[in-house]
Design a protein around this motif. Sequence first.
Motif, PDB file in Angstrom:
ATOM      1  N   UNK A 106       1.088  -0.684   0.221  1.00 18.83           N
ATOM      2  CA  UNK A 106       0.158  -0.098  -0.171  1.00 18.83           C
ATOM      3  C   UNK A 106       0.916   1.083   0.022  1.00 18.83           C
ATOM      4  N   UNK A 107       2.821   0.779  -0.201  1.00 14.95           N
ATOM      5  CA  UNK A 107       2.578   2.107   0.186  1.00 14.95           C
ATOM      6  C   UNK A 107       3.083   2.991  -1.249  1.00 14.95           C
ATOM      7  N   UNK A 108       2.588   4.232  -0.989  1.00 14.32           N
ATOM      8  CA  UNK A 108       3.459   5.100  -2.142  1.00 14.32           C
ATOM      9  C   UNK A 108       4.882   6.090  -1.567  1.00 14.32           C
ATOM     10  N   UNK A 109       5.128   6.046  -3.052  1.00 12.09           N
ATOM     11  CA  UNK A 109       6.648   6.891  -3.170  1.00 12.09           C
ATOM     12  C   UNK A 109       6.990   7.033  -1.937  1.00 12.09           C
ATOM     13  N   UNK A 110       6.193   8.544  -1.574  1.00 17.87           N
ATOM     14  CA  UNK A 110       6.389   9.856  -0.707  1.00 17.87           C
ATOM     15  C   UNK A 110       6.641   8.142   0.926  1.00 17.87           C
ATOM     16  N   UNK A 111       5.968   7.727   1.489  1.00 14.92           N
ATOM     17  CA  UNK A 111       6.319   6.976   2.448  1.00 14.92           C
ATOM     18  C   UNK A 111       6.836   6.282   2.835  1.00 14.92           C
ATOM     19  N   UNK A 112       7.208   5.883   3.563  1.00 20.57           N
ATOM     20  CA  UNK A 112       8.595   4.895   4.386  1.00 20.57           C
ATOM     21  C   UNK A 112       7.519   4.101   5.446  1.00 20.57           C
ATOM     22  N   UNK A 113       8.432   3.276   5.301  1.00 21.47           N
ATOM     23  CA  UNK A 113       7.988   1.805   6.461  1.00 21.47           C
ATOM     24  C   UNK A 113       7.614   2.258   7.539  1.00 21.47           C
TER      25      UNK A 113
END
Length: 210
Positions: A106-113
């Motif tokens: 589900x993570x987008x490019x601007x999200x971190x783990x």
Amino acid sequence: MNTRKLVYLLTTTLIIGALAGAIVGIVLDPSTYFSGGIGNFFFGVLWMLGISAAISLIAQMGHFAYLIFHRLALGVFKSIRLWNKIQVVLIVFVFFDLIYFRYIAFASEDETIFGYMMMPILLMLYCILVAYRKRQETNKEAFVPALFFMFVITIIEWIPALRLETVNDSKWLWIYLAPLLASNTWQLLTMHRLTGVPNHSKVATPKRAD
């Protein structure tokens, strides 16, 4: 456990799970319930109670499935300590997967783990507290099985919500999770009271002869 106690456990679990889901749903999304008049509120709450009750039934099936699985595992490994070590490994594995696979899916490019770590950490802390309470009320060997049930089995029951891309919104994830947590907590902390399992965590102090 007799039939009366079993019916009590099933009924109370259903009610607690339904109420937990409805309360969390209203708290997290009040505009849906309070913006359309009394009729909208009534049917909205009724709908949420029904959905939460259905989720509570899943928690009940998971509880009895784990009880059977736990007994089978004890028969295979012949040792509660060995089985507990295996359960600890599975808990760590599921904790890692809950973070990593949700991030991958589900993570987008601007999200971190790190943004996907908060929910698993909070869930783990809650499960540790419940498992510790179970240990206090029964015996020290109950901590790991209680933690396994509260964390791993709850996650397994939660998978249908986690797999739906439309509910990656944390609001709906919590709405699905609330009945599971409430039901599993109630079942775990009530079962030994109904079955009369003694508390071996406290060592009785011998009385001094006068």
